[in-house]
Design an enzyme around this catalytic site. Structure first.
Site, short mmCIF file in Angstrom:
data_model
loop_
_atom_site.label_atom_id
_atom_site.label_comp_id
_atom_site.label_asym_id
_atom_site.label_seq_id
_atom_site.Cartn_x
_atom_site.Cartn_y
_atom_site.Cartn_z
N GLU A 127 -87.63 -36.78 -41.37
CA GLU A 127 -87.54 -35.85 -40.22
C GLU A 127 -86.23 -36.01 -39.46
O GLU A 127 -85.64 -35.04 -39.00
CB GLU A 127 -88.74 -36.10 -39.30
CG GLU A 127 -88.94 -35.09 -38.21
CD GLU A 127 -89.39 -33.72 -38.74
OE1 GLU A 127 -88.51 -32.85 -38.82
OE2 GLU A 127 -90.57 -33.55 -39.05
N GLY A 132 -82.12 -33.70 -35.55
CA GLY A 132 -82.34 -34.80 -34.60
C GLY A 132 -83.80 -34.93 -34.22
O GLY A 132 -84.66 -35.23 -35.06
N ILE A 134 -85.94 -32.59 -33.33
CA ILE A 134 -86.80 -31.41 -33.56
C ILE A 134 -87.70 -31.67 -34.78
O ILE A 134 -87.20 -32.01 -35.85
CB ILE A 134 -85.95 -30.14 -33.85
CG1 ILE A 134 -84.95 -29.88 -32.72
CG2 ILE A 134 -86.85 -28.93 -34.07
CD1 ILE A 134 -83.96 -28.76 -33.02
N LYS A 203 -77.89 -30.39 -44.31
CA LYS A 203 -79.14 -30.13 -43.57
C LYS A 203 -79.77 -28.81 -43.99
O LYS A 203 -80.98 -28.73 -44.22
CB LYS A 203 -78.86 -30.13 -42.07
CG LYS A 203 -78.54 -31.51 -41.51
CD LYS A 203 -78.00 -31.40 -40.10
CE LYS A 203 -77.80 -32.75 -39.45
NZ LYS A 203 -77.03 -32.67 -38.21
N GLY A 300 -77.95 -37.98 -31.42
CA GLY A 300 -78.02 -39.00 -30.37
C GLY A 300 -79.13 -40.00 -30.63
O GLY A 300 -80.04 -39.76 -31.41
P1 NAP Z 1 -73.66 -45.91 -37.17
O1 NAP Z 1 -73.74 -45.94 -35.69
O2 NAP Z 1 -72.33 -45.80 -37.83
O3 NAP Z 1 -74.45 -47.18 -37.73
C1 NAP Z 1 -74.50 -47.50 -39.08
C2 NAP Z 1 -75.19 -48.85 -39.25
O4 NAP Z 1 -75.39 -49.10 -40.64
C3 NAP Z 1 -74.39 -50.05 -38.72
O5 NAP Z 1 -75.24 -50.97 -38.10
C4 NAP Z 1 -73.76 -50.66 -39.96
O6 NAP Z 1 -73.58 -52.08 -39.89
C5 NAP Z 1 -74.82 -50.35 -41.00
N1 NAP Z 1 -74.22 -50.21 -42.32
C6 NAP Z 1 -73.37 -49.26 -42.75
N2 NAP Z 1 -73.04 -49.47 -44.04
C7 NAP Z 1 -73.69 -50.57 -44.42
C8 NAP Z 1 -73.75 -51.32 -45.63
N3 NAP Z 1 -73.04 -50.96 -46.70
N4 NAP Z 1 -74.55 -52.41 -45.69
C9 NAP Z 1 -75.26 -52.80 -44.61
N5 NAP Z 1 -75.24 -52.14 -43.43
C10 NAP Z 1 -74.46 -51.05 -43.34
O7 NAP Z 1 -74.51 -44.67 -37.76
P2 NAP Z 1 -75.63 -43.82 -37.01
O8 NAP Z 1 -74.99 -42.80 -36.12
O9 NAP Z 1 -76.67 -44.69 -36.46
O10 NAP Z 1 -76.21 -42.98 -38.26
C11 NAP Z 1 -77.00 -43.62 -39.23
C12 NAP Z 1 -77.59 -42.56 -40.16
O11 NAP Z 1 -78.38 -41.65 -39.39
C13 NAP Z 1 -76.54 -41.69 -40.87
O12 NAP Z 1 -77.04 -41.33 -42.12
C14 NAP Z 1 -76.45 -40.45 -39.97
O13 NAP Z 1 -76.02 -39.31 -40.67
C15 NAP Z 1 -77.90 -40.31 -39.56
N6 NAP Z 1 -78.12 -39.60 -38.30
C16 NAP Z 1 -77.38 -39.93 -37.19
C17 NAP Z 1 -77.64 -39.26 -36.00
C18 NAP Z 1 -76.87 -39.57 -34.76
O14 NAP Z 1 -77.04 -38.82 -33.77
N7 NAP Z 1 -76.05 -40.59 -34.74
C19 NAP Z 1 -78.64 -38.27 -35.95
C20 NAP Z 1 -79.37 -37.98 -37.12
C21 NAP Z 1 -79.11 -38.66 -38.28
P3 NAP Z 1 -72.59 -52.76 -38.83
O15 NAP Z 1 -73.30 -52.63 -37.51
O16 NAP Z 1 -72.46 -54.16 -39.26
O17 NAP Z 1 -71.32 -51.96 -38.87
N1 HSE Z 2 -73.46 -35.94 -36.67
C1 HSE Z 2 -74.72 -35.27 -36.59
C2 HSE Z 2 -74.65 -34.17 -35.55
C3 HSE Z 2 -75.79 -36.25 -36.21
O1 HSE Z 2 -73.70 -34.16 -34.77
O2 HSE Z 2 -75.51 -33.30 -35.55
C4 HSE Z 2 -77.17 -35.65 -36.27
O3 HSE Z 2 -77.54 -35.34 -37.58
#
Ligand code: NAP
Ligand code: HSE
Length: 414
Positions: A127, A132, A134, A203, A300
């Site tokens: 989901e 995000g 939704i 997406k 977020g």
């Molecule tokens: P982020 O802030 O860049 O965090 C990534 C985390 O994964 C970090 O803790 C990093 O470790 C760890 N990591 C990355 N590569 C790794 C590896 N090879 N081995 C072990 N650990 C690893 O990313 P995020 O924004 O949370 O996003 C995470 C996922 O959720 C992505 O797929 C993104 O597309 C998805 N997503 C994000 C959002 C959003 O709003 N941010 C919304 C929906 C979906 P370190 O801490 O040691 O660097």
């Molecule tokens: N980078 C993505 C965005 C995170 O801005 O919508 C949520 O999937």
């Protein structure tokens, strides 16, 4: 007590940890707390972090997790294709439920991973990968129980909606707002995925795959980014009574689909043009229910973690799985053929010769009284023309001018 392993401790991972182990989520704070995060996988254990958990173990070795038979469920929030795809696959093979926010992995492997989860009798939920906070995946699954879904349209990227909102309302500069979106944790690790549209492409393919019962492929998507949109475009749209939005669209016709990700001009009084900041909005069309519209924070920490933890609760508590989705229809893409639209076009020119060329090329398509120019830019809107003709005109204009930007104009979107 169910044991969770969390892969990733960035924006999303921290939000998940706060809800589950720090009990910001009421469900996990109750007397029958069913689960706790035991392991957190990170890339660098020694990295300086805002929060250093003491109630679970930080590791940089996935073997610690996959070899721990007490782990019931993996929550993955790392980003990128590898090693996360392999970790998800290994976890399913070992009979562990998987919840992920990773759209790249799910978009590319939705059918294969769904089959594997079904074969192993475990759940695979994602989901948080689309929209995000939704609940769009579960809503599509529910809607499909009664309806045939033939259209999905939406603002599916928080970062670019945040940028477009700040440009329109505060006349802010594209690059400066992108930096703010990164600081707020909305943007991908590599923000190219946001501004060039790969994120929306993944997406909308996930949503189309679910809705149309086929594995929609990214190579079938007509994709255009928004990185060359300028304040001049935003101001011109404003004077015409429109706002720019970045829209993913998937249509189904005669068992063939068409998917696009493009900048679009929406009338200022439409519902979608009033969805601002990091909010997302998704419009579905079901043959019985008609139009359904979903809106909420699309990026977020808290919004995404909310979706991820909801999935984890479902995976750990519900008997019936949502994983039984069929992707076996043999629908294929019809591209953009036959679709007609009006367009907004801006051509930036460097001299009078380029100006004349642009005017000559555009002459057949310009809508009456809809041409404006300054000494370096030509702006016009077109009559209704075929997408294929627009693409051909764009190629010619690109050769004639220094820079060209165009966007489809919609009259409604609610
Ligand atoms: P982020 O802030 O860049 O965090 C990534 C985390 O994964 C970090 O803790 C990093 O470790 C760890 N990591 C990355 N590569 C790794 C590896 N090879 N081995 C072990 N650990 C690893 O990313 P995020 O924004 O949370 O996003 C995470 C996922 O959720 C992505 O797929 C993104 O597309 C998805 N997503 C994000 C959002 C959003 O709003 N941010 C919304 C929906 C979906 P370190 O801490 O040691 O660097
Ligand atoms: N980078 C993505 C965005 C995170 O801005 O919508 C949520 O999937």
């Amino acid at each position: 007590m169910k044991q969770i392993a969390l892969l990733g401790f960035g924006t999303v991972g921290l939000g998940v940890y706060e809800i589950i182990n720090q009990h910001r989520g009421i469900y996990f704070a109750g007397t029958d707390t069913p689960a706790t995060i035991k392991w957190i996988l990170v890339r660098d254990k020694n990295k300086k972090r805002a929060h250093n958990p003491t109630d679970c173990v930080l590791t940089d070795d996935f073997n610690d997790i996959i070899n721990d038979d007490s782990v019931d469920i993996i929550i993955s929030a790392m980003g990128g294709m590898e090693p996360e795809y392999t970790y998800i696959k290994e976890s399913l093979k070992k009979g562990k439920h998987v919840v992920t926010a990773n759209k790249e992995v799910i978009c590319a492997h939705i059918a294969e991973l769904t089959d594997l989860a079904n074969e192993k009798g475990v759940k695979l939920y994602y989901e948080g990968a689309v929209g995000g906070g939704i609940p769009i995946i579960s809503s599509i699954v529910e809607t499909l129980k009664i309806n045939k879904i033939t259209k999905i349209q939406g603002i599916l990227n928080g970062t670019t909606n945040f940028i477009l909102t700040k440009m329109a309302k505060e006349k802010a500069d594209f690059d400066e707002v992108l930096k703010i979106a990164q600081e707020l944790g909305f943007a991908e690790a590599d923000p190219t995925a946001d501004i060039e549209g790969y994120d929306v492409m993944r997406k909308i393919c996930i949503l189309a795959s679910l809705a149309f019962h086929t594995h929609a492929k990214t190579e079938d998507v007509h994709l255009r980014g928004i990185s060359n949109i300028t304040l001049d475009d935003v101001n011109m749209a404003d004077s015409l009574g429109y706002d720019f939005k970045y829209i993913g669209q998937a249509l189904l016709r005669d068992n063939r689909y068409s998917i696009s990700v493009t900048p679009v001009l929406l009338p200022k009084d439409s519902v979608m043009s009033n969805v601002n900041q990091e909010y997302n909005v998704i419009l579905l069309y079901g043959d019985i229910i008609g139009e359904l519209c979903f809106m909420g924070k699309g990026a977020g920490k808290d919004a995404t973690a909310n979706a991820v933890v909801s999935d984890a609760i479902k995976a750990l508590t519900e008997e019936e799985s949502q994983t039984h989705i069929n992707f076996n229809e043999t629908a294929n893409s019809y591209g953009l053929s036959g679709i007609k639209n009006e367009y907004y076009i801006r051509a930036t020119v460097e001299n009078y010769e380029q100006f004349e060329k642009v005017i000559d090329l555009a002459a057949g398509a310009i809508k009456k009284n809809n041409l404006t120019y300054t000494n370096s830019k030509v702006f016009f809107t077109t009559e209704l023309i075929r997408s294929s003709d627009m693409l051909a005109l764009y190629e010619q204009l690109k050769d004639a001018a220094k820079d060209v930007f165009y966007a489809r104009m919609e009259h409604s979107l609610l």
